[in-house]
Design an enzyme around this catalytic site. Structure first.
Site, PDB file in Angstrom:
ATOM      1  N   ASP A   9       0.863  -1.185   0.000  1.00  0.00           N
ATOM      2  CA  ASP A   9       0.000   0.000   0.000  1.00  0.00           C
ATOM      3  C   ASP A   9       0.901   1.237   0.000  1.00  0.00           C
ATOM      4  OD1 ASP A   9      -1.767   2.064   0.428  1.00  0.00           O
ATOM      5  OD2 ASP A   9      -2.802   1.123   2.106  1.00  0.00           O
ATOM      6  N   ASP A 104      -3.525   2.255  -5.513  1.00  0.00           N
ATOM      7  CA  ASP A 104      -2.205   2.217  -4.864  1.00  0.00           C
ATOM      8  C   ASP A 104      -1.991   0.984  -3.983  1.00  0.00           C
ATOM      9  OD1 ASP A 104      -3.737   2.820  -2.579  1.00  0.00           O
ATOM     10  OD2 ASP A 104      -2.122   4.032  -1.740  1.00  0.00           O
ATOM     11  N   GLU A 105      -2.785  -0.041  -4.224  1.00  0.00           N
ATOM     12  CA  GLU A 105      -2.776  -1.170  -3.296  1.00  0.00           C
ATOM     13  C   GLU A 105      -2.937  -2.484  -4.052  1.00  0.00           C
ATOM     14  OE1 GLU A 105      -5.767  -2.017   0.227  1.00  0.00           O
ATOM     15  OE2 GLU A 105      -5.810   0.044  -0.462  1.00  0.00           O
TER      16      GLU A 105
HETATM   17  P1  TTP Z   1      -5.248   5.177   0.583  1.00  0.00           P
HETATM   18  O1  TTP Z   1      -4.242   4.115   0.360  1.00  0.00           O
HETATM   19  O2  TTP Z   1      -6.425   4.888   1.444  1.00  0.00           O
HETATM   20  O3  TTP Z   1      -4.552   6.455   1.256  1.00  0.00           O
HETATM   21  P2  TTP Z   1      -3.136   7.066   0.987  1.00  0.00           P
HETATM   22  O4  TTP Z   1      -2.307   6.246   0.071  1.00  0.00           O
HETATM   23  O5  TTP Z   1      -3.310   8.490   0.577  1.00  0.00           O
HETATM   24  O6  TTP Z   1      -2.524   7.080   2.438  1.00  0.00           O
HETATM   25  P3  TTP Z   1      -1.960   5.850   3.320  1.00  0.00           P
HETATM   26  O7  TTP Z   1      -0.521   6.151   3.549  1.00  0.00           O
HETATM   27  O8  TTP Z   1      -2.769   5.897   4.559  1.00  0.00           O
HETATM   28  O9  TTP Z   1      -2.174   4.606   2.511  1.00  0.00           O
HETATM   29  O10 TTP Z   1      -5.797   5.713  -0.789  1.00  0.00           O
HETATM   30  C1  TTP Z   1      -4.983   5.810  -1.970  1.00  0.00           C
HETATM   31  C2  TTP Z   1      -5.352   7.037  -2.766  1.00  0.00           C
HETATM   32  O11 TTP Z   1      -6.739   7.001  -3.123  1.00  0.00           O
HETATM   33  C3  TTP Z   1      -5.184   8.326  -2.017  1.00  0.00           C
HETATM   34  O12 TTP Z   1      -3.854   8.825  -2.131  1.00  0.00           O
HETATM   35  C4  TTP Z   1      -6.199   9.223  -2.649  1.00  0.00           C
HETATM   36  C5  TTP Z   1      -7.294   8.307  -3.095  1.00  0.00           C
HETATM   37  N1  TTP Z   1      -8.433   8.392  -2.149  1.00  0.00           N
HETATM   38  C6  TTP Z   1      -9.484   9.285  -2.452  1.00  0.00           C
HETATM   39  O13 TTP Z   1      -9.480   9.929  -3.496  1.00  0.00           O
HETATM   40  N2  TTP Z   1     -10.515   9.407  -1.546  1.00  0.00           N
HETATM   41  C7  TTP Z   1     -10.569   8.697  -0.373  1.00  0.00           C
HETATM   42  O14 TTP Z   1     -11.510   8.842   0.427  1.00  0.00           O
HETATM   43  C8  TTP Z   1      -9.489   7.781  -0.081  1.00  0.00           C
HETATM   44  C9  TTP Z   1      -9.499   6.987   1.207  1.00  0.00           C
HETATM   45  C10 TTP Z   1      -8.456   7.681  -0.992  1.00  0.00           C
HETATM   46 MG    MG Z   2      -2.146   4.138   0.355  1.00  0.00          MG
END
Ligand code: TTP
Ligand code: MG
Length: 362
Positions: A9, A104-105
């Site tokens: 992730d 991103d996962e």
């Molecule tokens: P996530 O992996 O949930 O968040 P992140 O990568 O920004 O942070 P973390 O380090 O906690 O993993 O989500 C991936 C991307 O998806 C995030 O960068 C932006 C997008 N996203 C949205 O557009 N809206 C949302 O509500 C969420 C949760 C994510």
């Molecule tokens: Mg993330």
């Protein structure tokens, strides 16, 4: 650690890309999303911004109240997709079974290599070749691998070996149990269940009374049991054959002959690829273009023509209403287990001593 699952992730994905591409944003609190005066919402925030309590899905107006010097950056979706593809190219060099969960996962099934070494390499290559940090979790199933990647963020690397699963889970708040959202969390709190260990010790009977079949899933997750396979999205979910007859058919012998031939063809195909299947579906289109579809799910996976045809014929004769002339007959196999599926390896052992076909209809 062999035969494990890696969950990757990316950290603050959109925000990290913006900080990489725009050096003036590095080390600063930034939020990617809409502007406060446009009643926008935040997609994500840099870790510097998270210190102020800024989170995904928060209104930009609220965010600026929490951090007055927050920098708002507009979304550049094309760029994020480009980076996502770059990361996937790296994944593909380590596994042919990858389940992307979001931009991103992803989960990667690692079967023949050391998962810890692989996880380290993937993390290093993302850093070096893409320029971003990822959090990596490694364990024996998807639920635990995801918990692991989430455990230390950003730039995390967490392994949950089999022998530490119970201990790892026991002190986590119940909200961390897969499938427990705010509503279920409240209901569990009412039963005095605050930590996963409370659920591990709880009387299953009461849980079943309260949550029905969901209780079994919850109990399994609380013990770290998660049977869900890593699903390769580009793998076929089903294979099938269908034929439209030259004239509409009423003769059951002709329908059976056609079904026999198609089951043979498909069984040869699954044997060639070493697939095992569990569900057989028959589709009929009548002369008036109305349809009927009926399935049988076997009690076990199989590649045996006898078993498959026995079930298919059973559907045709006993489940499909053959009241009208048939224009098209189709047969489809689904619930496919691929040869690289770890579950298949276990099943192969018991295939030799098959029990009589039991069926569950749907
Ligand atoms: P996530 O992996 O949930 O968040 P992140 O990568 O920004 O942070 P973390 O380090 O906690 O993993 O989500 C991936 C991307 O998806 C995030 O960068 C932006 C997008 N996203 C949205 O557009 N809206 C949302 O509500 C969420 C949760 C994510
Ligand atoms: Mg993330």
């Amino acid at each position: 650690m062999k035969n494990a699952i890696i969950h990757v992730d990316m950290d603050a994905f959109y925000a990290s890309i913006e900080q990489m591409d725009n050096p003036q944003y590095r080390g600063k609190p930034i939020a990617v999303g809409g502007l406060p005066d446009e009643r926008g919402v935040i997609c994500t925030a840099s870790y510097e911004a998270r210190k102020f309590g800024i989170r995904s899905a928060m209104s930009s107006r609220k965010a600026i109240q929490l951090c007055s010097h927050l920098i708002f950056v507009p979304v550049r979706m094309d760029r994020y997709i480009e980076v996502s593809k770059q990361i996937h190219k790296i994944f593909e060099q380590y596994s042919d079974r990858i389940e992307p969960i979001s931009i991103d996962e992803a989960f990667l099934q690692i079967t023949n290599a050391d998962a810890i070494q692989t996880g380290k390499e993937i993390k290093e290559r993302i850093k070096k070749e893409v320029g971003l940090t990822a959090s990596v979790g490694i364990s024996i199933n998807k639920y635990l691998a995801k918990l692991a990647s989430d455990y230390r963020k950003p730039d995390g690397f967490t392994i949950i070996p089999k022998k530490e699963v119970k201990k790892f889970l026991s002190d986590l708040p119940i909200r961390k149990l897969l499938g427990v959202g705010p509503k279920t969390e409240k209901e569990l709190h009412k039963l005095g269940i605050y930590l996963i260990q409370d659920l591990q010790k709880y009387d299953p009977k009461i849980l079943v009374e309260k949550f029905g079949n969901r209780a079994y899933e919850m109990i399994n997750y609380s013990k770290g049991i998660d049977p869900r396979p890593v699903e390769n999205r580009n793998k076929r979910k089903s294979i099938g054959e269908e034929n439209t007859f030259l004239s509409d058919i009423h003769d059951i012998h002709i329908l059976k002959e056609n079904l026999y031939a198609n089951c043979k063809k498909l069984t040869d195909e699954i044997q060639k690829h070493q697939y095992l299947i569990k569900t057989i579906t028959i589709k009929v289109k009548y002369h008036d273009f109305s349809n009927a579809t009926r399935s049988i799910t076997l009690s076990h996976y199989t590649d045996s023509f006898e078993e498959i045809y026995f079930a298919a014929e059973n559907i045709l004769l006993n489940k499909v209403p053959l009241i009208k002339k048939v224009r098209l007959l189709g047969v489809q196999f689904s619930n496919i287990l691929y040869p690289d599926d770890p579950v298949q390896l276990e099943i192969k052992d018991i295939l030799g001593r098959r029990e009589p076909v039991e069926t569950i209809s749907n």
